[in-house]
Structure formats: C-alpha cells, structure tokens
Design a protein around this motif. Structure first.
Motif, mmCIF file in Angstrom:
data_model
loop_
_atom_site.group_PDB
_atom_site.id
_atom_site.type_symbol
_atom_site.label_atom_id
_atom_site.label_comp_id
_atom_site.label_asym_id
_atom_site.label_seq_id
_atom_site.Cartn_x
_atom_site.Cartn_y
_atom_site.Cartn_z
ATOM 1 N N ILE C 35 14.227 -13.630 -26.738
ATOM 2 C CA ILE C 35 14.279 -13.951 -25.308
ATOM 3 C C ILE C 35 13.656 -12.831 -24.474
ATOM 4 O O ILE C 35 12.939 -13.075 -23.501
ATOM 5 C CB ILE C 35 15.722 -14.253 -24.866
ATOM 6 C CG1 ILE C 35 15.751 -14.827 -23.439
ATOM 7 C CG2 ILE C 35 16.610 -13.023 -24.901
ATOM 8 C CD1 ILE C 35 15.214 -16.224 -23.350
ATOM 9 N N THR C 36 13.884 -11.588 -24.863
ATOM 10 C CA THR C 36 13.367 -10.500 -24.034
ATOM 11 C C THR C 36 11.846 -10.382 -24.158
ATOM 12 O O THR C 36 11.179 -9.891 -23.241
ATOM 13 C CB THR C 36 14.024 -9.158 -24.405
ATOM 14 O OG1 THR C 36 13.888 -8.941 -25.815
ATOM 15 C CG2 THR C 36 15.494 -9.150 -24.039
ATOM 16 N N SER C 37 11.316 -10.851 -25.279
ATOM 17 C CA SER C 37 9.856 -10.755 -25.438
ATOM 18 C C SER C 37 9.126 -11.897 -24.719
ATOM 19 O O SER C 37 7.908 -11.846 -24.564
ATOM 20 C CB SER C 37 9.496 -10.762 -26.925
ATOM 21 O OG SER C 37 9.899 -11.974 -27.520
ATOM 22 N N THR C 38 9.864 -12.916 -24.290
ATOM 23 C CA THR C 38 9.218 -14.063 -23.626
ATOM 24 C C THR C 38 9.618 -14.180 -22.158
ATOM 25 O O THR C 38 9.337 -15.197 -21.524
ATOM 26 C CB THR C 38 9.582 -15.369 -24.352
ATOM 27 O OG1 THR C 38 11.009 -15.506 -24.384
ATOM 28 C CG2 THR C 38 9.045 -15.377 -25.770
ATOM 29 N N THR C 39 10.321 -13.170 -21.646
ATOM 30 C CA THR C 39 10.696 -13.187 -20.237
ATOM 31 C C THR C 39 10.359 -11.840 -19.613
ATOM 32 O O THR C 39 10.187 -10.844 -20.316
ATOM 33 C CB THR C 39 12.199 -13.465 -20.050
ATOM 34 O OG1 THR C 39 12.945 -12.500 -20.805
ATOM 35 C CG2 THR C 39 12.567 -14.869 -20.501
ATOM 36 N N THR C 40 10.292 -11.838 -18.301
ATOM 37 C CA THR C 40 10.030 -10.603 -17.557
ATOM 38 C C THR C 40 11.353 -10.040 -17.066
ATOM 39 O O THR C 40 12.126 -10.771 -16.425
ATOM 40 C CB THR C 40 9.141 -10.891 -16.335
ATOM 41 O OG1 THR C 40 7.958 -11.549 -16.768
ATOM 42 C CG2 THR C 40 8.791 -9.594 -15.608
ATOM 43 N N PRO C 41 11.643 -8.791 -17.349
ATOM 44 C CA PRO C 41 12.932 -8.247 -16.900
ATOM 45 C C PRO C 41 13.076 -8.335 -15.381
ATOM 46 O O PRO C 41 12.095 -8.192 -14.640
ATOM 47 C CB PRO C 41 12.884 -6.793 -17.354
ATOM 48 C CG PRO C 41 11.838 -6.739 -18.412
ATOM 49 C CD PRO C 41 10.856 -7.808 -18.097
ATOM 50 N N LEU C 42 14.316 -8.575 -14.941
ATOM 51 C CA LEU C 42 14.580 -8.616 -13.506
ATOM 52 C C LEU C 42 14.516 -7.214 -12.918
ATOM 53 O O LEU C 42 14.876 -6.228 -13.560
ATOM 54 C CB LEU C 42 15.963 -9.221 -13.226
ATOM 55 C CG LEU C 42 16.042 -10.746 -13.098
ATOM 56 C CD1 LEU C 42 15.762 -11.434 -14.413
ATOM 57 C CD2 LEU C 42 17.396 -11.164 -12.534
ATOM 58 N N THR C 43 14.069 -7.130 -11.686
ATOM 59 C CA THR C 43 14.083 -5.853 -10.974
ATOM 60 C C THR C 43 15.511 -5.549 -10.538
ATOM 61 O O THR C 43 16.394 -6.416 -10.576
ATOM 62 C CB THR C 43 13.190 -5.923 -9.733
ATOM 63 O OG1 THR C 43 13.747 -6.903 -8.832
ATOM 64 C CG2 THR C 43 11.762 -6.317 -10.096
ATOM 65 N N ILE C 44 15.699 -4.310 -10.066
ATOM 66 C CA ILE C 44 17.034 -3.926 -9.610
ATOM 67 C C ILE C 44 17.465 -4.805 -8.445
ATOM 68 O O ILE C 44 18.628 -5.223 -8.340
ATOM 69 C CB ILE C 44 17.049 -2.426 -9.233
ATOM 70 C CG1 ILE C 44 16.861 -1.592 -10.503
ATOM 71 C CG2 ILE C 44 18.341 -2.057 -8.522
ATOM 72 C CD1 ILE C 44 16.749 -0.100 -10.256
#
Lengths: 205, 238, 418
Positions: C35-44
């Motif tokens: 999942i982390t490799s196919t999504t963009t992390p959320l900003t703060i």
C-alpha cells in the motif's frame, strides 16, 4: 452413526456403573487399626518444558531422576495424610564458549527441586493414589568454565501425584511400581517418573 | 427416528442402574454435604474447613493462593428438596450463598438440580493503596450428581455464574458495573469419606472458568477472556 | 480397581486445571509495503485535517457510535471505547482519493482482524488532496474482518469535529511501555519494541520500570524476579539483581523474543524513533540511582543534538528510592515524579505528583499542586467507568493506564473537559 456409538457408550458406562454398585453390600470397609507409614521411591524421570529452556536451543525435554519420601498417618479408614519430600533433577545442559559469545566461557546449567507438600492418599486393595499439594524449592545452578558456581533458589507452588500398586512382602513391608508426576504449572514444567516404591508400616495401634 | 434413539438411550442407561437399588442408610450419606442423595426432612449437615484458590497468573501476575475459612451446609426439606449453602471469609472477602436443591436417588447414584444466590462483600480499605470496597450479587444455577462407593462418596456439581450486580467504591467514587453478566461456570468434584473413627471429611476442588473471580475482586479485572483457576477445599463434618 | 481408576481420572483432571493462560492472539499479516508503494504519503497538514472525532454509520455493533481518529507519524490510528479497540493502518493519497489498510485489535480480549478504508473524492478526498477545509464531513468507508465471520462487515465513519483537548495538556501514559504482557500486544511489556509502538496505541507518554543487574547496569524490567510471565528461560530464577547483564543477555528473552533492554538503549531508541513526549521512569532499585541519573543526562544531551523535545521523569515510588535520591550527588539533574506524600514531593522538588487512583479525586490537593506549578498524574486507570468519572470530575494532567487505546478514545471524544 454418532448416535449409535453414543448409545453403545452409554450402555457400557451404565452397566459398568451398575456392576460396580452391585460389587459389595458393605457399608464401609473399615481398616481395623491405624498406622504410621514411611515410604520411599525413586527412578528415572522425563521432564517436559512448555517453553524452551534457553534461547540457545529448541530443546524442551530432558532426562533426570526423581526420588520421593513420605511419612503418612493412616487412620482406620482408607484416607491417609502426611508429608512428602524428596529430590528431583529436572534438567542439565552444557554449553561451550562458542555457544554463548556474549559470555565467552563454557557453562553448565542445572535445574533441580526439593518438593515439600501435604500428602493425601487413598488406597483400594493394593492400589494407591497420592496427591501432594504444596510447592518446590526450585534451584538453578550455573557452573562456569572457571568453576565459579552461582546457585539461586526460590519456592514455587506445585502439585504432585503418585499412583502405585503394592505387593506385600510381610505384614509391615510392601514394594511395588509407582508412577510419579510433578507439575509446576506456572513454570511450565511437567515431569513423569516410573519408580520403584517401598513402604514400611512402622507403627500400628 | 430421533425420538426412538433418545428413548433407547435412556432405557439402556436407566434400567441397569435401577436394578441395583440400595437403601440409603447403608450409604453413609447422612454425614455428607456435597452429596445429592436426598436428605431426610429436618436433618442438617454442617462442615467447617478451608478453601484455597490459586488465582490465575494473567490476573495476579503470579499464581497467588487466596485462602478462606469455608463453611458448607445442607438442611433437608420435604419432597426430596434441601436447602444448601456456603459461607466463607478471609477478612478482605466475605461471602454467603444459599440455595434450593431438588434431587432423587437411584441405587447408589443420585442426581439433582438447584439454584443459589450469592452475596459477596469485599473491603480492603485497611491496606495501603487499596482503598476499595465492593458489593456483588450472583446467581448459580446448578446440576449435580453423586455416587456412593463402599468407602467414600463422590459428588460432582456443574454451576453457571450469572453476576447480577457489582458495585465498586474507591475513596469517594462509586460506580455500578457489570450488571446481568454471564461470568462463566465451574465444576466441583468432592470426595466425602470417614477419616478417623467417626470423623468425616470432605475434600475436593472446584475448577472455575470465569471472567471475574470473586477472590480477586479488588484487582479491577478488565479482561473479557475467561480464565481457568482451581479452588481446593477441605472440611470436617461437625 | 474401579475406585482406583476413578481417583486416577479425578487427579488427572485436577492437575490439568492448574494451567491457566490467556488465549494467544494471532495478528493478521498485512502487506504494508504494497500500500505504501502505491500511494503518496499524506502531508502533515493533511493528517491534521483527518484527525478528529468520527461517528460511525456502519460498524456500530462492534465499535460503538463514536471513535477518535489520529495520525501518529506514518500510521493512522483509530481508538474506540466499545470493545476497547485500536486500529493500525498505513496508506496515503491516490489522486483525489485515499486508501488505507491495516488491522484492528480489541485489547481486552483476543479478537483481531483486518481493515481497509477509503476516502472517495466525493466524500472529502478532493478537499483533502487540495489541503482545503478542516476535514469535517470527511468519510472513511471500508470494511473489517472479524473472527468467526466469513464475510467482511462494512465500516463507515464521518468526521464531525476536531479531537478534544485540554488547556493544560494531558498525557496518556502507557503502563510498562504501552501495556502488560497479558494485553497480548505482540510486543513484550517494558520492551523497546513496545515503547516504539505505544504512540500507535494512543499513548503520548510511557511509564517503564527500572531494575539494576548484579553488575550495576539499569535495565528495563518490571518484576523483581524472573518468572515465566515475563521471560522465556528456565534457568534464570529468583532476583534479577543476582544476574549480570551478560547472563541475562545469554540465557533469557522476553516472552515475545526480545532482549531485556538496558535503560540507556531503550531511552535512546525512544528519542530517535518515536514521538513519545514523556517517559516516566518507575525506579525500583535504590542501588542504581546514580547510574540512572547519569544515563538521563546522556540521553537528554543526545535529544538536544537532535532537537527532540522530550521529558524524562525520574520516578520516586518508595521511601527507599527517595532516600537514595536525596543522597545522590546527581540530585536535581533530572525532573522528578514523586508518588509519596506532599512533604516528599516538595522536598524532592518534584515537577509531577503521582497518586494512586484509589485515593480518589483529591480535588483540593490537585489544585494546590497546580498552584505550586506541579502536574498530577494518576495511576493505574483501566476501568472505563472510573476513567470517565476522573476525566470529567477531576483535574488531572495525565493517567497511567494499561489501555492507552481506551483512554485515548475517551479523552479525545469527551465533550466536557476543563
């Protein structure tokens, strides 16, 4: 099929029970005299640990030995009460310097115990069942490569049970096989020992 | 077909037992508290002794013995019923239990059903750091059976524990929790026999499988799991 | 013979009953990498937008009406009161939507399962992606698996407001690093691994216990003796102070396989790898007071180099510890938390007073402590009824609890805090 098997099982159980009920019409089989008894037993023991004993191996079963001694008061019925003690060696392990890099010396570890328990016993014919309630003085010993010994002892709650059949040699002395079980459930230790037991009724009154 | 199986099962069980009926006065049961053999109306049996519970490690972090003075009794009523009960205390915990049992005997065996109500009062305000009191009510429906061997009588009881009220107080705060909750159950095995001359003794174990043992009421247990713990008991008939 | 067989069966049954353990918890295996490799992390800012109180439209039977959703680092956590559950999920944005997967656990029992949640573009995803708004109305929609159920059940939750707060702040203190072994969190109590996980359980702080080995090294451990409750290893029995660190490292592991951590290693890891803002050292061994204070100094120096804000409290739970502290040449070098009477609190210049919860609300004394500039932490609060009572009628600055999940859910969703 399950119901048929259940029915057959119930039939067998009920008939066994009925036969047992019809075995005797005696009210209570009174032993005429009270007695004081002493018995000792001993034999090899196989110990089973619930968890591994060290992080260094997967071993959970060990050979050891077990010896017990009991002093019992046997009043004029089938229940006896007394004290049980003895010695049991649960496990011994040896490790080289290479096995334990952090310690950098060979070690021998031993786990043994002395039971101290209230013993309750019931006899039927030559058969005898004993339960010990109390605990064990559990002791672990570290013997290092330079012969330094470190021993620690604690008291741990535990129970034991013995089942035996005694053959009379004479009026006071009997001998027979016994199975001895020690259980320290909090420590995850179960030990089973086939033993030879000798019993002596040294006082009757 | 199912009904036929059930009837045949019952017959196979009951008929052999019925053929060996024994008069009750040969069974020594008039001395015993746990047996379900019907007690003559107006006759009472009382035992006094001790109980020792080994509290489970997940709760007390080390299997902890909790001893208690233990008294049990039974009093015969007409129509094969009897009142039975228990009282005990170790100062921190005090309980009283009273119930009604109906039973019947077939030869050396007997069976019974009963229900009892227990009140427990816990007070440990005198121990530093445990400034707490608890009142608890629980109901115990029970089925029981007993068998008289020639030298002793063995009895078994299966009880459910249904906690109807638990009120806890710490310092100035009182909360009522855990109403109407099925806590678990227990199986009691008791052996009653003569011991020395005419002294009779009962001893055995209650195998508890519950969520909230009364013996550890002051620990504010929050597990929803049921835990297994034994309660050993011994009593001398008076 | 029949009598003998009956007695043998009875004894066997009794002996089998002596063993009592809680059912093990089998956590689901989640492929977080996928999942982390196919999504963009959320900003703060996006994570702050998602934080809040959510009401459940679906899933109430299991998790209640209201839950708290809160980001900690890269993990999305949800805390519930009913069933005392926490959710641990990872994920991020996919264009104007978001996806998260993870697991949940009901901490007071053995139940656990998987969770997958989505934010659709039309249900707040677009605003979240643009960083607009405060997140109210955002919908998390997905499903959970439950033990014994073959089909997943729906879970839909909608943000209604921001997380509750408290003017003076509030510490949710995880007991023994985050919970006891009997909570079956998959990480042993007082292990570094649990301390690093505590914030995902809802903790903002953790309490850890400190003993000294025979060679005077402070280690993180609760009991004075080695027992099967805390370690695996048959030969180390008796007092922990009888054994050297090498023997402990060589012959035992904590119940989930971790090493017994030294205090210094554990604190350094908390500084480097967690968001915990307060550590309460529950010191048990007067022999190692000086070593603990020296370690405190080294750890705080290290935290300063990393610009890491953290408070490490030297705990005084007993008179023996108090005496040892007052005689120490390093007295005054660490902030103190004192559990004793008020005279001892003042004499040791404690910044925190920590009374037992069984002493009641003690409102007047708490107020006095606040006037003196001291915080008050209460311990150990596990029962929901008492937590609610103490949150709403008391004025404490933190609770130490075995269920930081429960306390987080109750604290963040409360309406009537001071």
């Amino acid at each position: 099929m399950k119901r048929i098997l259940l029915m057959i099982a119930l039939c067998i159980i009920s008939n066994v029970a009925a036969k047992a009920a019809g075995d005797t019409t005696a009210v209570v089989r009174h032993v005429q005299q009270s007695a004081l008894e002493i018995s000792i037993s001993g034999g090899p023991q196989r110990t089973f640990f619930r968890d591994v004993t060290t992080p260094l191996t997967d071993q959970r079963q060990f050979w050891g030995l077990s010896a017990t001694g009991k002093i019992m008061w046997h009043p004029d019925h089938i229940l006896s009460v007394g004290v049980l003690t003895g010695y049991t060696l649960f496990s011994t392990e040896s490790f080289t310097k290479d096995d334990i890099p952090v310690l950098n010396e060979p070690f021998q570890l031993t786990l043994e115990a002395v039971p101290l328990q209230l013993a309750l016993s019931m006899q039927s014919g030559g058969f005898e069942i004993n339960v010990g309630l109390g605990g064990y003085f559990l002791s672990s010993t570290f013997t290092g490569g330079n012969a330094v010994r470190q021993a620690n002892t604690i008291f741990e709650i535990g129970v034991s049970a013995q089942a035996s059949y005694m053959f009379s040699i004479d009026d006071a002395f009997s001998i027979g096989p016994e199975v001895n079980v020690h259980l320290l459930s909090n420590r995850g230790i179960l030990a089973v020992a086939p033993c030879l037991r000798a019993k002596w009724e040294f006082l009757r009154y | 077909m199912r009904t036929l199986y059930k009837l045949m099962s019952l017959l196979f069980c009951v008929i052999p037992i019925c053929t060996v009926a024994q008069p009750s006065d040969t069974l020594n049961i008039e001395h015993y508290v746990f047996t379900t053999h019907p007690l003559d109306a107006g006759r009472g049996v009382f035992s006094m002794g001790a109980a020792l519970t080994i509290l489970p490690q997940p709760l007390t972090e080390y299997p902890t013995p909790a001893p208690m003075l233990d008294m049990r009794w039974r009093y015969g009523l007409p129509l094969q019923t009897s009142i039975y009960g228990r009282a005990g205390s170790n100062i921190a915990t005090t309980l009283a239990n009273i119930g009604l049992l109906w039973s019947f005997s077939i030869g050396r065996g007997s069976f019974g059903v009963g229900i009892s109500e227990m009140y427990m009062y816990g007070n440990i305000t005198y121990v530093d750091g445990f400034n707490t009191i608890q009142h608890r009510w629980a109901t115990y429906p029970m089925v029981a059976a007993s068998w008289s061997f020639p030298a002793f009588t063995v009895s078994g009881r299966f009880e459910m524990e249904y906690m109807t009220s638990q009120v806890r107080t710490i310092a100035d705060q009182t909360v009522r929790t855990a109403q109407d909750q099925l806590n678990g159950g227990s199986l009691t095995l008791a052996i009653e026999q003569p011991f020395w001359k005419n002294t009779h003794v009962s001893m055995g174990v209650t195998l508890n499988y519950t969520r909230n043992p009364y013996q550890a009421w002051f620990l504010f247990n929050t597990f929803r799991d049921k835990m297994f713990y034994p309660e050993l008991f011994v009593g001398f008939m008076l | 013979m029949k009598t003998f067989l009956f007695l043998l069966a009875a004894v066997t049954l009794v002996m089998n009953a002596c063993v009592s353990e809680l059912a093990p918890v089998i956590y689901p295996t989640i492929d977080f990498e996928a999942i982390t490799s196919t999504t963009t992390p959320l900003t703060i800012e996006q994570r702050a937008q998602m934080n809040g109180i959510y009401i459940l439209q679906e899933g109430r039977n299991s998790f209640g009406d209201t839950v708290a959703v809160r980001w900690d680092g890269e993990a999305l956590s949800i805390y519930t009161v009913k069933s005392v559950s926490f959710f641990y999920a990872r994920g991020g944005m996919r264009a104007d939507s978001a996806r998260f997967i993870g697991y949940w656990r009901a901490v007071q029992g053995p139940e656990t399962g998987e969770v997958s949640l989505n934010i659709l573009a039309s249900e707040g995803g677009k605003d979240l992606a643009a960083g607009k708004g405060n997140g109210v109305g955002l919908v998390l929609r997905g499903e959970v698996t439950s033990p014994g159920s073959q089909r997943p059940t729906a879970m839909v939750l909608t943000k209604i407001k921001a997380l509750a707060n408290r003017t003076r702040g509030f510490e949710i203190i995880g007991h023994r690093g985050g919970g006891r072994n009997s909570e079956r969190l998959g990480k042993s109590e007082n292990s570094t691994e649990l301390m690093l996980f505590a914030s995902q359980l809802g903790a903002t702080a953790c309490e850890i216990d400190v003993y000294g080995t025979s060679d005077g090294i402070p280690v993180v451990f609760h009991d004075p003796t080695f027992t099967p409750r805390t370690v695996r290893g048959a030969y180390l029995i008796g007092d922990i102070s009888n054994y050297s660190l090498k023997q402990i490292r060589g012959f035992v592991r904590l119940v989930n396989g971790e090493q017994v951590p030294t205090l210094e290693d554990a604190l350094m890891d908390v500084v480097d790898k967690s968001s915990i803002r307060t550590v309460w050292l529950d010191n048990k061994d007067p022999r190692v007071v000086d070593e603990i204070l020296a370690i405190h100094q080294r750890v705080m120096d290290h935290a300063a180099t990393k610009r890491r804000s953290i408070r490490i409290l030297f705990g005084i739970p007993t008179v023996e510890l108090y005496d040892a502290y007052m005689k120490s040449p390093l007295k005054g070098t660490a902030p103190v938390l004192c559990e004793l009477d008020l005279a001892s609190v003042r004499a040791s210049n404690a910044v925190v007073w920590a009374p037992r919860f069984t002493d009641g609300l003690q409102s007047e004394i708490v107020e006095q402590m606040h006037k003196e500039g001291r915080d008050v932490y209460c311990w150990t609060m596990d029962d929901p009824a008492f937590i609610v009572r103490f949150l709403t009628e008391g004025d404490f600055d933190g609770f130490c609890t075995n269920y930081p999940t429960l306390l987080a859910a109750l604290f963040y969703t409360r309406k009537d805090l001071k």
